[in-house]
Design an enzyme around this catalytic site. Structure first.
Site, short mmCIF file in Angstrom:
data_model
loop_
_atom_site.label_atom_id
_atom_site.label_comp_id
_atom_site.label_asym_id
_atom_site.label_seq_id
_atom_site.Cartn_x
_atom_site.Cartn_y
_atom_site.Cartn_z
N LYS A 68 13.21 21.60 25.99
CA LYS A 68 12.39 21.25 27.16
C LYS A 68 13.29 21.07 28.38
O LYS A 68 14.45 20.71 28.24
CB LYS A 68 11.66 19.92 26.91
N ARG A 72 2.01 20.90 15.45
CA ARG A 72 1.11 21.61 14.54
C ARG A 72 1.77 21.92 13.20
O ARG A 72 1.12 21.99 12.17
CB ARG A 72 0.58 22.88 15.23
N1 BES Z 1 4.59 16.99 22.54
C1 BES Z 1 4.29 18.18 23.25
C2 BES Z 1 2.99 18.09 24.06
C3 BES Z 1 2.97 17.08 25.17
C4 BES Z 1 3.24 17.45 26.46
C5 BES Z 1 2.62 15.76 24.93
C6 BES Z 1 3.18 16.54 27.49
C7 BES Z 1 2.56 14.84 25.95
C8 BES Z 1 2.83 15.22 27.24
C9 BES Z 1 4.17 19.35 22.30
O1 BES Z 1 4.96 19.26 21.16
C10 BES Z 1 4.59 20.57 23.04
O2 BES Z 1 5.74 20.64 23.39
N2 BES Z 1 3.67 21.48 23.24
C11 BES Z 1 3.98 22.69 23.94
C12 BES Z 1 3.33 23.82 23.19
C13 BES Z 1 3.74 25.19 23.69
C14 BES Z 1 5.21 25.42 23.37
C15 BES Z 1 2.89 26.21 23.04
C16 BES Z 1 3.39 22.56 25.34
O3 BES Z 1 2.33 21.99 25.51
O4 BES Z 1 4.06 23.00 26.28
MN MN Z 2 6.90 20.06 21.51
#
Ligand code: BES
Ligand code: MN
Ligand code: ZN
Length: 488
Positions: free
Chosen positions: A265, A339
């Site tokens: 990230k 997931r």
């Molecule tokens: N934990 C994150 C989602 C999230 C984002 C929670 C902001 C709380 C605040 C999740 O694991 C994630 O990183 N999701 C990605 C999925 C994508 C890579 C398909 C996302 O939402 O960017």
């Molecule tokens: Mn994630």
């Protein structure tokens, strides 16, 4: 653990009013009518309360709003807090009034002159929910919240009504603390330990460690934790308060920190990912609440606890992993890890418990925040009745929840060239394709609800019932659904 403010109920004694210290709360009806306690306050303050109620300051107040009269002459108290609320106000308004009182509450004593207020127990709930502060890591000791004494005409009755509500507050606080806790404190081991400690409440708690998870074949879950020094775990909590009927299952995503893994990230805001175990936190909070109030229902709670870190051992984009179910997953993005954790835990839950229904909770997608903001969680389900039942409970508790669609066309986005599915479905409908991924691990006859709580688990500004930070969203809705539909 942060303990809710101490609330006691006593019989109204208007002769004590002059000597009460700290903050004294009086309720004034919509029409400006004063009850017995308010009349006494008015007399002691030589009519100050009546002048206030006659002014625009009062007439412009909304239902359940509160305002202070500071350092009133004639009273020992530092403030009289005037709350605009009818004696027969609804549960919802009583709670809101309580939240307004709880928001202003500090280290001093608090005396709530509730008299014959119909929903005084819910005022107490509102106060307790709002009077929350996570200060475990503040060096200078902040003084704890002062005690709350609610004076009513029937203290025993109101106290009995309030008891289960205050147990739910303890569940909510457990969730909030877990979710606020930084990841160097709430490691996977610490998280499991805090859950195991709930054995004292009569819950059955098992902690499944990595060798066991390997034996069970939970490879998609384990693949997320591979890059971390902290061992992955699954914790199983059981509350058997019902007969021999199949349990309701709650399943939570417990990523103690989500760096994204090799699909790292960006730095800005990454610190917020300490809350990525929020789904597991809600499951833990509900289990605590049902145990404390000795619910007459069978509930199992399962959480997958992992840390998503990059390292030489971490899972790569392009890797193919076989799930416990047997289906293979091509990892396109290691940041779509929630997931992968849930897939195995959902499968294991159905395999072992044959539940009458499953609710999973996860801070699953950033896309749900784009779609619904911080007001509503995303709701997905394969069963209309089950789903309505949850939505009804959420609405009654004032916890925002909005249903979104599922469908074969969305599922197609998960097609992989080399495996049974990919772990991401492209840019469009990101929250729905995440839910579709989960549904692939739900048996056709298992009623299932998926709650994407990424937007509601933790927020940057105050809500009605919580200061900014972790909200505990979902504990009350799920507890209510259990109370209304699963107990006798
Ligand atoms: N934990 C994150 C989602 C999230 C984002 C929670 C902001 C709380 C605040 C999740 O694991 C994630 O990183 N999701 C990605 C999925 C994508 C890579 C398909 C996302 O939402 O960017
Ligand atoms: Mn994630
Ligand atoms: Zn995540």
């Amino acid at each position: 653990m942060t303990q809710p403010v101490n609330v006691t109920f006593s019989e109204t004694d208007i002769d004590r009013i002059a000597d009460l210290t700290g903050r004294v709360v009086v309720f004034v009806g919509e029409d400006g009518k004063l009850d017995q306690a308010a009349r006494r306050v008015n007399r002691l303050t030589k009519g100050a309360l009546e002048r206030f109620v006659g002014s625009e300051k009062f007439t412009k107040m909304k239902t359940a709003e509160a305002r202070d009269l500071a350092f009133p002459a004639g009273l020992a108290a530092d403030a009289v807090q005037v709350v605009r609320l009818d004696r027969r106000a609804s549960v919802g308004d009583a709670r809101k009034a309580g939240a307004a009182i709880g928001k202003a509450h500090g280290e001093g004593a608090l005396f709530v002159l509730a008299g014959t207020l119909k929903n005084a127990a819910h005022v107490a709930l509102g106060i307790a929910l709002r009077a929350y502060r996570f200060d475990d890591h503040k060096t200078d000791d902040e003084k704890p919240f002062g005690d709350v004494e609610v004076m009513v005409s029937k203290p025993d009755e109101v106290s009995a009504q309030a008891a289960p509500l205050l147990h739910v507050v303890e569940g909510v606080f457990f969730t909030r603390d877990l979710t606020m806790e930084p990841a160097n404190v709430l490691t996977t081991t610490e998280f499991a330990d805090r859950l195991a400690a709930m054995k004292d409440l009569g819950l059955k708690v098992e902690v499944l460690e990595e060798p066991e998870l390997e034996k069970l074949g939970m490879r998609t879950l384990l693949s997320v934790g591979h890059g971390s020094e902290s061992p992955s775990k699954v914790v199983v909590m059981q509350w058997n308060g019902g007969g021999d009927e199949a349990p309701l299952a709650l399943v939570g995503k417990g990523v103690v920190f989500d760096t994204g893994g090799i699909s790292l990230k960006p730095a800005a805001g990454m610190e917020d990912m300490t809350m990525d175990m929020g789904g597991a936190g809600v499951v833990a909070g509900v289990m605590r609440a049902v145990a404390l109030r000795k619910a007459k229902a069978n509930i199992v709670g399962l959480v997958g606890i992992v840390e998503n870190m990059p390292s030489g051992r971490a899972t790569r984009p392009g890797d193919v992993i076989r799930s416990m179910k047997g289906d293979t997953v091509e990892i396109i993005n290691t940041d779509a890890e929630g997931r992968l954790v849930l897939a195995d835990v959902l499968w294991y839950t159905q395999d072992r418990f044959k539940p009458s229904g499953i609710v999973d909770l996860a801070t699953l997608t950033g896309a749900i925040i784009i779609g619904l903001g911080h007001e509503n969680a995303g709701v997905f389900s394969n069963d209309d009745d089950f789903c309505q039942n949850f939505l009804k409970a959420a609405q009654a508790e004032g916890e925002g929840a909005w249903r979104l669609p599922l469908g074969a066309a969305y599922d197609k986005q998960l097609k992989s060239q080399i495996a049974d599915m990919k772990n991401v479905g492209g840019r469009s409908a990101g929250s729905i394709t995440a839910a579709q991924f989960l549904q692939r691990f739900i048996k056709e006859d298992t009623p299932w609800i998926h709650l994407d709580i990424a937007g509601v688990a933790s927020v940057k500004s105050d809500t009605d019932f919580a200061p900014k930070g972790s909200t505990g969203w979902g504990v009350r809705a799920l507890d209510r659904m259990i109370a209304d539909s699963y107990e006798g």
